[in-house]
Design a protein around this motif. Structure first.
Motif, short mmCIF file in Angstrom:
data_model
loop_
_atom_site.label_atom_id
_atom_site.label_comp_id
_atom_site.label_asym_id
_atom_site.label_seq_id
_atom_site.Cartn_x
_atom_site.Cartn_y
_atom_site.Cartn_z
N THR A 121 -6.47 -8.49 13.61
CA THR A 121 -5.45 -8.10 14.58
C THR A 121 -5.58 -8.93 15.86
N GLY A 122 -4.46 -9.42 16.36
CA GLY A 122 -4.47 -10.15 17.61
C GLY A 122 -4.59 -11.65 17.48
N HIS A 123 -4.74 -12.15 16.24
CA HIS A 123 -4.84 -13.60 16.07
C HIS A 123 -3.54 -14.27 16.52
N THR A 124 -3.69 -15.35 17.28
CA THR A 124 -2.54 -16.13 17.73
C THR A 124 -2.88 -17.61 17.57
N ALA A 125 -2.03 -18.45 18.10
CA ALA A 125 -2.32 -19.88 18.18
C ALA A 125 -2.18 -20.31 19.63
N SER A 126 -2.79 -19.54 20.54
CA SER A 126 -2.59 -19.74 21.97
C SER A 126 -3.02 -21.13 22.43
N PHE A 127 -4.10 -21.67 21.87
CA PHE A 127 -4.55 -23.00 22.29
C PHE A 127 -3.65 -24.09 21.73
N PHE A 128 -3.04 -23.85 20.59
CA PHE A 128 -2.07 -24.82 20.06
C PHE A 128 -0.79 -24.77 20.89
N ASP A 129 -0.38 -23.57 21.29
CA ASP A 129 0.83 -23.43 22.10
C ASP A 129 0.68 -24.17 23.44
N ASP A 130 -0.51 -24.10 24.05
CA ASP A 130 -0.72 -24.71 25.35
C ASP A 130 -1.16 -26.17 25.28
N TYR A 131 -1.82 -26.54 24.19
CA TYR A 131 -2.35 -27.91 24.04
C TYR A 131 -2.05 -28.39 22.61
N PRO A 132 -0.78 -28.65 22.30
CA PRO A 132 -0.37 -28.88 20.90
C PRO A 132 -0.86 -30.18 20.28
N LYS A 133 -1.21 -31.17 21.09
CA LYS A 133 -1.71 -32.43 20.53
C LYS A 133 -2.57 -33.13 21.58
N GLN A 134 -3.33 -34.12 21.12
CA GLN A 134 -4.19 -34.84 22.05
C GLN A 134 -3.32 -35.65 23.03
N ASP A 135 -3.60 -35.52 24.30
CA ASP A 135 -2.78 -36.20 25.31
C ASP A 135 -3.67 -36.62 26.49
N PRO A 136 -4.27 -37.82 26.43
CA PRO A 136 -5.14 -38.31 27.50
C PRO A 136 -4.46 -38.38 28.86
N GLU A 137 -3.16 -38.66 28.89
CA GLU A 137 -2.47 -38.77 30.17
C GLU A 137 -2.40 -37.43 30.88
N LYS A 138 -2.13 -36.36 30.12
CA LYS A 138 -2.10 -35.03 30.72
C LYS A 138 -3.50 -34.64 31.19
N ALA A 139 -4.50 -35.04 30.41
CA ALA A 139 -5.88 -34.77 30.81
C ALA A 139 -6.21 -35.49 32.12
N ARG A 140 -5.81 -36.75 32.23
CA ARG A 140 -6.07 -37.52 33.45
C ARG A 140 -5.36 -36.90 34.66
N ALA A 157 -6.66 -19.05 27.13
CA ALA A 157 -6.17 -20.41 26.89
C ALA A 157 -5.85 -21.13 28.19
N GLN A 158 -5.52 -20.40 29.24
CA GLN A 158 -5.27 -21.01 30.53
C GLN A 158 -6.56 -21.23 31.33
N ASP A 159 -7.50 -20.28 31.23
CA ASP A 159 -8.75 -20.40 31.99
C ASP A 159 -9.78 -21.27 31.27
N VAL A 160 -9.71 -21.32 29.97
CA VAL A 160 -10.58 -22.14 29.11
C VAL A 160 -12.08 -21.99 29.43
N PRO A 161 -12.60 -20.76 29.41
CA PRO A 161 -14.06 -20.63 29.50
C PRO A 161 -14.72 -20.96 28.17
N VAL A 162 -13.88 -20.99 27.13
CA VAL A 162 -14.33 -21.27 25.78
C VAL A 162 -13.22 -22.04 25.07
N LEU A 163 -13.61 -22.96 24.19
CA LEU A 163 -12.64 -23.75 23.45
C LEU A 163 -12.89 -23.53 21.95
N PRO A 164 -12.01 -22.80 21.26
CA PRO A 164 -12.20 -22.59 19.82
C PRO A 164 -12.15 -23.91 19.07
#
Length: 518
Positions: free
Chosen positions: A329-348, A476-483
């Motif tokens: 119960t409660g499973h989502t794809a919150s990290f995919f929704d917020d970070y759907p693909k690798q994007d170095p420019e957004k990281a920078r 997913a917004q605070d990212v204290p942990v990264l699944p």
């Protein structure tokens, strides 16, 4: 809840014959000799107050009793050392259990409610940094009266019976365990299906059936078992191939798991959908290099889970974009929704907004000999450094040392696997991201804490879905942990050992008594 999928016909036939809820399999046809089981899991402590890890709790499942336990495939606790348990009112703040009569410790002394109270009290009193105290955060006090024990909770907690059924609920002999410190030595005084006859740290635990056992395991254990501990997956694989063990579990090397042959007549292979996850945890404390959430968000834009699962784990794990694994119960794809693909420019861009010096330098720790931790660390380091935005110092540590380092805040980031304590999403809540969590990230969110507390109010656990989804949106917004990934579960046995499919099923119980000869 994970479902078991057999990969050989023999396994299916056993299930059809006895039913998925059975506690015992068909009678043994061999001489009843010792079954040897190999694993790379390590035991942190033989004292239930000093361990909160899969290896220790696997042993506790067999040598201690809790008031409650889980039947194979079950999603609700059933009585074990208790005769009965229930909440006394609808507010879910008072929980009462009546013990079975006639339970005796190895000394011959009869178990009473005082032993149960003592066991819970000392966990909270000792509060070991690597112990299970965080799991009992809603427990305010315990009363004992003869054979009745009453738990008083600080807030409504429908999940408390689940927690009682875990290794944190292991009942010890109050005359054999000190009240204010951990017990040392290699002995165990419990009332489980087995007695521990000998133990050599990081080598072996030898278990004999406890003829005085009474509880949920009908008939108790009927075969001696020797648990053998190996320092890394390759050593476990070598022991399996050399026929020095009859059962191999947690964890053979990924390449070996990927190549398991279900048609090999010399072995039985059982694969289960798993609720085990692995996460990258961040030290969020002020003054640490990953304190700023924008830095952690930048890392989330750089990690390639698909590549990690395919290259390091040979497809034996599934990429995970959720704090709570699929199937609960409660499973989502919150990290995919917020970070759907690798994007170095957004990281920078995030790092620029954070005003940090590039590359961001930090230390990354992992436990040596635990699955493919070294290869995983190397791949994550490669992915982060390929952007030019991070510089990662990777270091492996022996398991106990590793635990102490993350518990004392010495590591900036650390990868840890998490095996579900019980089949409910709450086990992925407070213990991982609540204030004072077992992962000791320093993260604290009033929103997350409130949602976790609210979720515990629902006796119908399906009603907690909305709260857990909201928890994951915040995380997913605070990212204290990264699944990172969700594991399948594999058990391999020789052709003359049955019961491998019941050994571990996501309920947090490691059923050595299910193994039998055929």
């Amino acid at each position: 809840m994970r479902s078991v999928r057999m990969r050989i016909l023999a396994g299916l036939l056993v299930l059809a014959a006895v039913g998925v809820g059975a506690w015992q399999l068909v009678p043994s046809k061999n001489d009843g000799g010792t079954i040897s089981v190999g694993t790379t899991d390590a035991v942190t402590s033989l004292d239930p107050a000093g361990a909160y890890d899969a290896g220790s709790w696997a042993l506790f499942s067999n040598v201690f009793q809790s008031l409650l336990t889980f039947a194979p495939g079950g999603t609700a606790p059933v009585p074990d050392a208790a005769k009965s348990c229930s909440f006394t009112s609808g507010d879910l703040t008072t929980y009462r259990c009546r013990l079975r009569s006639g339970l005796t410790f190895p000394s011959g002394r009869t178990m009473t409610a005082e032993d149960v109270k003592y066991s819970f009290d000392r966990i909270l009193r000792i509060k070991s940094p690597v112990g299970p105290a965080p799991l009992l955060e809603t427990l305010r006090s315990v009363d004992a009266d003869g054979m009745t024990v009453t738990f008083h909770l600080s807030s409504p907690d429908a999940t408390f019976p689940f927690k009682v059924a875990t290794g944190a609920g292991s009942i010890v002999d109050r005359t054999a365990y000190p009240a204010g410190k951990l017990r040392t030595g290699d002995g165990v005084d419990g009332t489980g299906p087995y007695t521990l006859t000998s133990y050599t740290k990081d080598k072996a635990a030898v278990l004999a059936p406890n003829r005085h056992y009474q509880g949920a395991v009908k008939g108790g254990a009927d075969r001696p078992v020797e648990l053998r501990y190996y320092g890394d997956p390759d050593a476990l694989d070598t022991a399996w191939k050399d026929k020095r063990i009859e059962v191999a579990t947690r964890q053979l090397p990924p390449r070996v798991l990927a190549d398991l042959n279900p048609s090999d007549p010399t072995q039985r292979v059982f694969e289960a959908d798993g609720s085990e996850t692995r996460n990258l945890y961040f030290n969020t404390r002020a003054g640490k290099p990953l304190h700023n959430p924008k830095v952690r968000q930048a890392m989330a834009w750089l990690i390639d889970r698909e590549r990690l699962a395919a290259t390091v784990y040979d497809g034996t794990v599934d990429p995970l974009y959720s704090l709570i694994p699929a199937g609960l119960t409660g499973h989502t794809a919150s990290f995919f929704d917020d970070y759907p693909k690798q994007d170095p420019e957004k990281a920078r861009q995030l790092l620029t907004e954070a005003g940090v010096t590039l590359p961001v330098r930090f230390t990354y720790g992992y436990a040596e000999g635990r699955g493919a931790g070294a290869q995983e660390a190397a791949e994550i380091k490669r992915e982060l450094e390929a952007s030019g935005l991070f510089k990662v110092t990777v270091q492996g540590y022996e398991w106990t040392d590793f635990q102490k380092r993350w518990a004392s805040g010495k590591l900036d980031a650390y990868a840890v696997g998490w095996v579900a304590d019980f089949p409910d999403p709450d086990t992925f809540g407070a213990a991982l991201v609540g204030t004072g969590s077992a992962m000791n990230t320093g993260y604290s969110s009033r929103t997350v804490d409130r949602l976790i507390t609210d979720s515990q109010r629902y006796a119908d656990r399906g009603e907690a879905d909305r709260d857990f989804r909201a928890v994951q949106q915040t995380v997913a917004q605070d990212v204290p942990v990264l699944p990172l990934w969700q594991a399948k579960e594999y058990v391999v046995t020789t052709e003359d050992v049955g019961g491998g499919q019941y050994l571990s099923d996501g309920t947090g119980v490691f059923r050595l008594w299910s193994l039998t000869g055929i």
